[in-house]
Design a protein around this motif. Structure first.
Motif, PDB file in Angstrom:
ATOM      1  N   GLU A 287      27.555   2.331-128.196  1.00 40.37           N
ATOM      2  CA  GLU A 287      26.477   1.581-128.525  1.00 40.37           C
ATOM      3  C   GLU A 287      25.386   2.137-127.650  1.00 40.37           C
ATOM      4  O   GLU A 287      25.326   2.279-126.299  1.00 40.37           O
ATOM      5  CB  GLU A 287      26.466  -0.149-128.179  1.00 40.37           C
ATOM      6  CG  GLU A 287      25.163  -0.705-128.522  1.00 40.37           C
ATOM      7  CD  GLU A 287      25.104  -1.354-129.836  1.00 40.37           C
ATOM      8  OE1 GLU A 287      25.361  -0.427-130.848  1.00 40.37           O
ATOM      9  OE2 GLU A 287      25.003  -2.472-130.097  1.00 40.37           O
ATOM     10  N   ARG A 303      30.488  -0.849-129.412  1.00 46.70           N
ATOM     11  CA  ARG A 303      29.211  -0.970-130.581  1.00 46.70           C
ATOM     12  C   ARG A 303      29.344  -2.589-130.915  1.00 46.70           C
ATOM     13  O   ARG A 303      30.457  -3.026-130.869  1.00 46.70           O
ATOM     14  CB  ARG A 303      29.428  -0.179-131.493  1.00 46.70           C
ATOM     15  CG  ARG A 303      28.416  -0.322-132.825  1.00 46.70           C
ATOM     16  CD  ARG A 303      28.705   0.716-133.705  1.00 46.70           C
ATOM     17  NE  ARG A 303      27.632   0.483-134.977  1.00 46.70           N
ATOM     18  CZ  ARG A 303      27.798  -0.044-135.790  1.00 46.70           C
ATOM     19  NH1 ARG A 303      29.077  -0.492-136.111  1.00 46.70           N
ATOM     20  NH2 ARG A 303      27.005  -0.097-136.935  1.00 46.70           N
ATOM     21  N   HIS A 330      23.186  -5.576-128.505  1.00 49.74           N
ATOM     22  CA  HIS A 330      22.780  -5.269-129.792  1.00 49.74           C
ATOM     23  C   HIS A 330      21.270  -5.953-130.368  1.00 49.74           C
ATOM     24  O   HIS A 330      20.969  -6.473-131.125  1.00 49.74           O
ATOM     25  CB  HIS A 330      23.698  -5.831-131.129  1.00 49.74           C
ATOM     26  CG  HIS A 330      23.763  -5.022-132.457  1.00 49.74           C
ATOM     27  ND1 HIS A 330      24.178  -3.569-132.201  1.00 49.74           N
ATOM     28  CD2 HIS A 330      23.227  -5.247-133.466  1.00 49.74           C
ATOM     29  CE1 HIS A 330      23.775  -3.164-133.617  1.00 49.74           C
ATOM     30  NE2 HIS A 330      23.404  -4.347-134.180  1.00 49.74           N
TER      31      HIS A 330
END
Length: 469
Positions: A287, A303, A330
């Motif tokens: 990520e 991620r 995220h």
């Protein structure tokens, strides 16, 4: 004779009752015998039936019934076939109309794509034209937007005149970058309020730890080959472990939904030429641009999760993993440029760090020192620096430093936080974004430089540190 007489009398009686409709005849049959015939009209039948036998009549009736059934079936089938033809014709007309509509839509979209391509080409030409023109020099600001003696948060070491008794503190005297204000305003303020950091004689130290005093001009080492390298991270292990040497450099292109390729280069020359000596496929996707290399392992965020991963280079496997407690991920608490940069690893002289934020901290930067083996949090510090108002952050000698803008060609390293004293302060060390989109900045302990990824380009900065007090 008596029998004939009785028959004759009976025929007379029947004839009388039948209103003279009965007849009596006598004649020879085929065998030349005498045959008497009495004929009486039927009261229910107007004429005699045909001479055909009853079996023939039944067969004829059966055949007539079959013919009638067949005719009925054919008539019904013809009607059903007509209805089916009408239904098929209607469906065909609908499909044809839908095909024509889709064809028109395709034509319209093709035209739009062509227009967008033309617009993109014009924009690219305009960008190249603007890049080829020298930027006008801005006159120096005569009045700074904030007082350099003001040190917000717990690290305030000098009192502002407005805080003396008898005077009222106003909101205009407080540094707005520490509030929940607009990130764009904070970037603008940092750009126009530059002033040099103190650089007294004899305070610089090229070997030991100290406070950051100066950042040099960027040096470009390589440009990424494809769109996947628009953003990325490159790094060097300050404590390299066999089978990889201390000169080994590593790179990850981070554009894509499944970022898993780790490229290794034997030295800076091989990196500049683009010849990787090793390519590893990571078992879990990466990520963003927050990865770091330390003591023979790659540290990165998995991620779409708050999971931290230690990938051991020697065994090419995951050595440990752990969720970072309460960390946003995220897109919850990224840097100002975005890129899902919620969790950012950093390495300095004191070891392995992670920079992030939580709901409890309300978006302020939290710094935690990690155990490099099991990724357990050893200690955490909550700052009063809003994470989404700064472009990036890095650690040097246990101090957190933030950069004001990721896009401005001339910006500043604008804040620092010392984990040793838990004090923060505003600074303004000039910093350049040569290619105007800086998505990663990390301190390289091995070379005592800053590594950055600026709009496809891998660049480095020389730095100077002050002597440890």
């Amino acid at each position: 004779m008596w029998f004939l007489a009785v028959m004759w009398i009976s025929s007379l009686l029947i004839g009388t009752q039948a209103q003279n409709t009965a007849t009596f005849s006598r004649g020879n049959d085929r065998n030349r015998r005498c045959q008497y015939t009495f004929t009486v009209d039927s009261p229910t039948e107007a004429s005699c039936p045909a001479t055909a036998s009853s079996a023939e009549m039944e067969a004829l009736k059966s055949r007539m019934g079959l013919l009638e059934a067949l005719v009925s079936r054919l008539a019904g089938g013809e009607a059903s076939g007509t209805e089916a033809q009408v239904g098929l014709r209607t469906a065909y007309n609908q499909v044809t109309g839908e095909r024509d509509r889709l064809q028109q839509e395709k034509t319209r979209l093709t035209q739009q794509v062509g227009q967008l391509q033309k617009t993109m080409e014009e924009l690219q030409r305009e960008v190249e034209r603007l890049r080829s023109r020298p930027c006008p020099q801005q006159p120096p600001q005569s009045v700074p937007l904030y007082d350099s003696s003001l040190q917000p948060g717990r690290g305030t070491s000098h009192s502002h005149p407005s805080s003396r008794p008898g005077r009222t503190e106003t909101s205009s005297l407080r540094d707005p970058s520490w509030s929940y204000g607009s990130p764009a305003y904070q970037e603008l303020k940092a750009e126009v309020a530059e002033f040099p950091a103190p650089r007294s004689e004899g305070t610089e130290d090229s070997k030991g730890c100290g406070e950051l005093l100066w950042v040099g001009e960027p040096v470009t080492h390589r440009k990424a080959d494809s769109i996947a390298g628009r953003y990325g991270v490159w790094m060097q292990d300050p404590e390299a472990v066999s089978p990889y040497g201390s000169n080994m450099l590593w790179r990850i292109d981070t554009v894509g939904t499944e970022v898993r390729q780790l490229y290794g280069y034997e030295d800076m020359d091989q990196l500049s030429r683009g010849f990787p000596a090793k390519v590893l496929l990571l078992p879990e996707a990466v990520e963003s641009t927050g990865a770091a290399m330390y003591h023979g392992s790659l540290y990165y965020q998995r991620r779409r999760s708050r999971t931290l991963i230690r990938y051991e280079l020697g065994s090419e496997s995951i050595a440990s993993r752990r969720d970072l407690p309460h960390a946003g991920f995220h897109g919850q608490f990224p840097y100002s440029w975005g890129g899902y940069t919620d969790i950012d690893f950093a390495v300095d002289e004191n070891g392995l760090w992670v920079i992030y934020s939580t709901n409890k901290a309300k978006g302020a930067i939290v710094v935690s020192q990690l155990d490099p083996h099991n990724l357990e949090v050893k200690k955490s510090w909550e700052t009063n620096i809003r994470k989404n108002t700064v472009a990036n952050a890095f650690m040097i000698c246990g101090r957190l430093y933030t950069v004001a803008s990721y896009a401005s060609p001339n910006t500043t390293v604008n804040y620092s936080f010392d984990t040793a004293t838990s004090q923060s302060k505003a600074i303004a060390i000039p910093f350049q974004n040569q290619h105007r989109y800086n998505s990663m900045i990390d301190y390289n302990v091995a070379q005592r430089k800053l590594f950055a990824w600026d709009n496809y380009h891998m660049v480095s900065y020389d730095i100077r540190l002050g002597k440890q007090q």
